[in-house]
Design a protein around this motif. Structure first.
Motif, PDB file in Angstrom:
ATOM      1  N   CYS A 187     120.328  84.920  67.607  1.00  0.00           N
ATOM      2  CA  CYS A 187     120.378  83.727  67.272  1.00  0.00           C
ATOM      3  C   CYS A 187     119.145  82.938  67.118  1.00  0.00           C
ATOM      4  N   TRP A 188     118.028  83.275  67.822  1.00  0.00           N
ATOM      5  CA  TRP A 188     116.752  82.865  67.631  1.00  0.00           C
ATOM      6  C   TRP A 188     116.315  82.842  66.128  1.00  0.00           C
ATOM      7  N   LEU A 189     116.263  84.006  65.688  1.00  0.00           N
ATOM      8  CA  LEU A 189     116.221  84.320  64.241  1.00  0.00           C
ATOM      9  C   LEU A 189     116.902  83.563  63.066  1.00  0.00           C
ATOM     10  N   MET A 190     117.998  83.489  63.450  1.00  0.00           N
ATOM     11  CA  MET A 190     119.052  82.551  62.669  1.00  0.00           C
ATOM     12  C   MET A 190     118.566  81.395  62.650  1.00  0.00           C
ATOM     13  N   LEU A 191     118.457  80.596  63.762  1.00  0.00           N
ATOM     14  CA  LEU A 191     117.734  79.376  63.699  1.00  0.00           C
ATOM     15  C   LEU A 191     116.259  79.139  62.976  1.00  0.00           C
ATOM     16  N   MET A 192     115.523  80.003  63.318  1.00  0.00           N
ATOM     17  CA  MET A 192     114.135  80.288  62.585  1.00  0.00           C
ATOM     18  C   MET A 192     114.360  80.108  61.209  1.00  0.00           C
ATOM     19  N   ALA A 193     115.370  80.907  60.668  1.00  0.00           N
ATOM     20  CA  ALA A 193     115.537  81.100  58.949  1.00  0.00           C
ATOM     21  C   ALA A 193     115.735  79.775  58.392  1.00  0.00           C
ATOM     22  N   ALA A 194     115.808  78.719  59.187  1.00  0.00           N
ATOM     23  CA  ALA A 194     116.357  77.513  58.414  1.00  0.00           C
ATOM     24  C   ALA A 194     115.325  76.901  57.499  1.00  0.00           C
ATOM     25  N   GLY A 262     124.068  73.209  60.262  1.00  0.00           N
ATOM     26  CA  GLY A 262     123.965  71.675  60.495  1.00  0.00           C
ATOM     27  C   GLY A 262     122.449  71.542  61.145  1.00  0.00           C
ATOM     28  N   PHE A 263     122.109  72.606  61.999  1.00  0.00           N
ATOM     29  CA  PHE A 263     120.658  72.610  62.553  1.00  0.00           C
ATOM     30  C   PHE A 263     119.660  72.842  61.327  1.00  0.00           C
ATOM     31  N   CYS A 268     115.411  70.231  57.967  1.00  0.00           N
ATOM     32  CA  CYS A 268     114.982  70.354  56.575  1.00  0.00           C
ATOM     33  C   CYS A 268     114.891  68.921  56.069  1.00  0.00           C
ATOM     34  N   ALA A 269     116.145  67.984  56.343  1.00  0.00           N
ATOM     35  CA  ALA A 269     116.192  66.696  55.728  1.00  0.00           C
ATOM     36  C   ALA A 269     115.285  65.720  56.248  1.00  0.00           C
ATOM     37  N   MET A 336     125.721  67.084  62.677  1.00  0.00           N
ATOM     38  CA  MET A 336     124.400  67.462  62.187  1.00  0.00           C
ATOM     39  C   MET A 336     124.358  67.454  60.589  1.00  0.00           C
ATOM     40  N   LEU A 337     125.519  68.107  59.866  1.00  0.00           N
ATOM     41  CA  LEU A 337     125.438  68.582  58.432  1.00  0.00           C
ATOM     42  C   LEU A 337     125.837  67.204  57.903  1.00  0.00           C
TER      43      LEU A 337
END
Length: 354
Positions: A187-194, A262-263, A268-269, A336-337
């Motif tokens: 999960c951490w890596l998935m969020l870090m890939a943002a 959404g995160f 990024c926005a 968030m999206l």
């Protein structure tokens, strides 16, 4: 990306299980210093529920601190003069506990054990002094009763293990340790890939935006076009992760993917520069992973934060990957999206007007 996450998560989860499993953890060695160090070490060593996890060694203060620095002992307990007498009299002179900052997990375990011992002693003393006050009202002098009462308490403490039943508690709570940490890392890596979505949400190509505007493309259409690939990539990535863990359910994939999208889109926005986005995403993903017990074992987290282990976003993502989809998680991601889309549409309108 999904393959890289899978390769990293499994061995690190297994490593966490080996580190936190009872069979592979050596007892904490605590050096005890002071005039009564020998007596305290023997008393603590006679308590089976303590000696099973802690070993007490009588040492000189200088020698003990050197042993702590070299890693020979886990902690140093420095007792004041007449420590036992201060407990019996109620003065309660404080003892000092030194831990190694390079071993934070072991230090937290020692501090937790020390806090538990202090809480138990305070509760016992409260009962003792309530009895003493009652005896004094009956005409019995306090000095005549204090020693006998404290000696009875010591006898009770030494034999208190007969009153308890043993229970094995997992460091990760209800989930197996290896699975808990593998999923947390995933999960951490998935969020870090943002951060890879930053060029999509914050494109600096003003000429392209102007051309789209002149072709009749509105801000809302642009926002949907920017957010759609983020959501699509999140769905593919989440499906790959769920398939790796052998738990492919539509609810789990959708809820986890929508939150991840959404995160990613919102942060990024919000960040105009990619470097800023990287720093913010790193801090936010680490904070969410910490609240979900992905850094500190849930069993050692403060009681005030323990409820967040499964109910925080990363905790809900962890459950979603295993097949327990949370529509609250999906709703949070959708909000968030939508916010990211509004920010993207506003940025598009301002850029196109230049």
């Amino acid at each position: 990306m999904a393959a890289a996450f899978a390769v990293l998560s499994a061995p690190l989860g297994a490593g966490a299980e080996n580190m936190l499993s009872r069979e592979s953890v050596e007892p904490l060695s605590i050096a005890v210093c002071g005039e009564e160090a020998g007596l305290i070490s023997r008393l603590a060593g006679n308590m089976a529920d303590i000696s099973e996890y802690c070993s007490f060694i009588e040492m000189d203060e200088t020698e003990a601190l050197e042993a702590l620095g070299s890693g020979e002992v886990t902690a140093v307990l420095l007792l004041p003069d007449d420590f036992i007498g201060s407990i019996l009299s109620g003065a309660n002179e404080p003892a000092l506990l030194y831990t190694d900052p390079d071993e934070p997990v072991e230090g937290m375990l020692v501090l937790y054990a020390g806090r538990s011992a202090a809480d138990m002693l305070s509760a016992a003393q409260g009962g003792i002094y309530a009895v003493l006050d009652e005896l004094s009202r009956q005409g019995i002098e306090r000095p005549d009763a204090v020693m006998e009462i404290n000696l009875e308490y010591i006898k009770f403490t030494l034999s208190r293990s007969d009153m308890y039943r043993s229970e094995t508690v997992s460091a990760a709570g209800t989930m197996p340790v290896d699975e808990h940490y593998a999923l947390s890392l995933m999960c951490w890596l998935m969020l870090m890939a943002a951060v890879i979505y930053h060029p999509v949400m914050r494109s600096g190509q003003g000429a392209w935006r102007s051309r789209l505007r002149s072709a009749g493309c509105s801000g809302a259409v642009w926002a949907v076009g920017a957010a759609a690939p983020v959501l699509l990539c999140s769905l593919v990535l989440t499906a790959a992760v769920c398939a790796f863990f052998g738990s492919v359910t539509a609810g789990g994939i959708v809820s986890c993917a929508v939150f991840t999208a959404g995160f990613s889109a919102l942060l990024c926005a919000l960040c105009p520069e990619e470097g800023t986005a990287s720093a913010v995403i790193f801090a936010a993903s680490c904070a969410l992973t910490f609240l979900a017990g992905g850094i500190i074992p849930p069993a050692l987290m403060p009681e005030e934060l323990a409820w967040l282990v499964d109910s925080s976003p990363v905790g809900a993502m962890r459950l979603a990957i295993t097949g327990e989809g949370s529509w609250l998680l999906a709703a949070l991601g959708a909000v968030m999206l939508a916010a990211a889309g509004a920010l993207c549409a506003g940025s598009y309108a301002r850029e196109a007007e230049r």
